[in-house]
Design a protein around this motif. Structure first.
Motif, PDB file in Angstrom:
ATOM      1  N   UNK A 221       0.828  -1.215   0.000  1.00  0.00           N
ATOM      2  CA  UNK A 221       0.000   0.000   0.000  1.00  0.00           C
ATOM      3  C   UNK A 221       0.856   1.256   0.000  1.00  0.00           C
ATOM      4  N   UNK A 222       1.872   1.269   0.869  1.00  0.00           N
ATOM      5  CA  UNK A 222       2.745   2.444   0.961  1.00  0.00           C
ATOM      6  C   UNK A 222       3.497   2.677  -0.349  1.00  0.00           C
ATOM      7  N   UNK A 223       4.001   1.600  -0.936  1.00  0.00           N
ATOM      8  CA  UNK A 223       4.731   1.739  -2.204  1.00  0.00           C
ATOM      9  C   UNK A 223       3.815   2.232  -3.309  1.00  0.00           C
ATOM     10  N   UNK A 224       2.628   1.668  -3.385  1.00  0.00           N
ATOM     11  CA  UNK A 224       1.675   2.089  -4.413  1.00  0.00           C
ATOM     12  C   UNK A 224       1.273   3.544  -4.217  1.00  0.00           C
ATOM     13  N   UNK A 225       1.057   3.940  -2.987  1.00  0.00           N
ATOM     14  CA  UNK A 225       0.660   5.321  -2.697  1.00  0.00           C
ATOM     15  C   UNK A 225       1.760   6.298  -3.114  1.00  0.00           C
TER      16      UNK A 225
END
Length: 134
Positions: A100-104
């Motif tokens: 999630x953090x990487x995608x965000x």
């Protein structure tokens, strides 16, 4: 010893039914604790941990939205979503949070509607990780 009758339920199932000496729930604006003979109260639930103590052991759950009511030593937690600690896979949740953090960071413009949605999803996954870590 007098105890509180406690129920945790979601629209599709009962998560817990039993008696507890002490309960802590995540309300929308912080934690709330309940002991025997608590004053009647209804509150909105937030996203976070529920701890139920029977005097000897503590059981952990995660709830995501809903309402809590206590009256006449009956505590009812009606959650939009809820899970028991043993239903949570900490390693899988940590991987999901990392993704999630990487995608965000890669794809989402700060403060956009999608960014806000990602913030909410991160909060839910972090709450599940906290309970899974207990």
């Amino acid at each position: 010893m007098k105890k509180i009758k406690c129920s945790i339920l979601t629209p599709d199932r009962y998560i817990f039914e039993g008696e507890v000496a002490f309960a802590v729930v995540q309300a929308h604006n912080g934690e709330m604790g309940f002991l025997v003979d608590h004053a009647p109260l209804i509150s909105e639930l937030g996203i976070g941990e529920v701890r139920l103590q029977d005097g000897k052991t503590t059981e952990y759950f995660v709830v995501e939205g809903g309402v809590v009511e206590i009256r006449d030593n009956k505590l009812i937690i009606i959650a939009e979503t809820a899970s028991k600690k043993d239903e949570l896979d900490k390693a899988a949740l940590e991987e999901k949070l990392k993704d999630l953090k990487e995608q965000k960071e890669r794809e989402i413009k700060a403060f956009s509607p999608e960014w806000v949605r990602f913030q909410g999803e991160e909060k839910r996954v972090k709450a599940r990780i906290k309970v899974a870590s207990r």
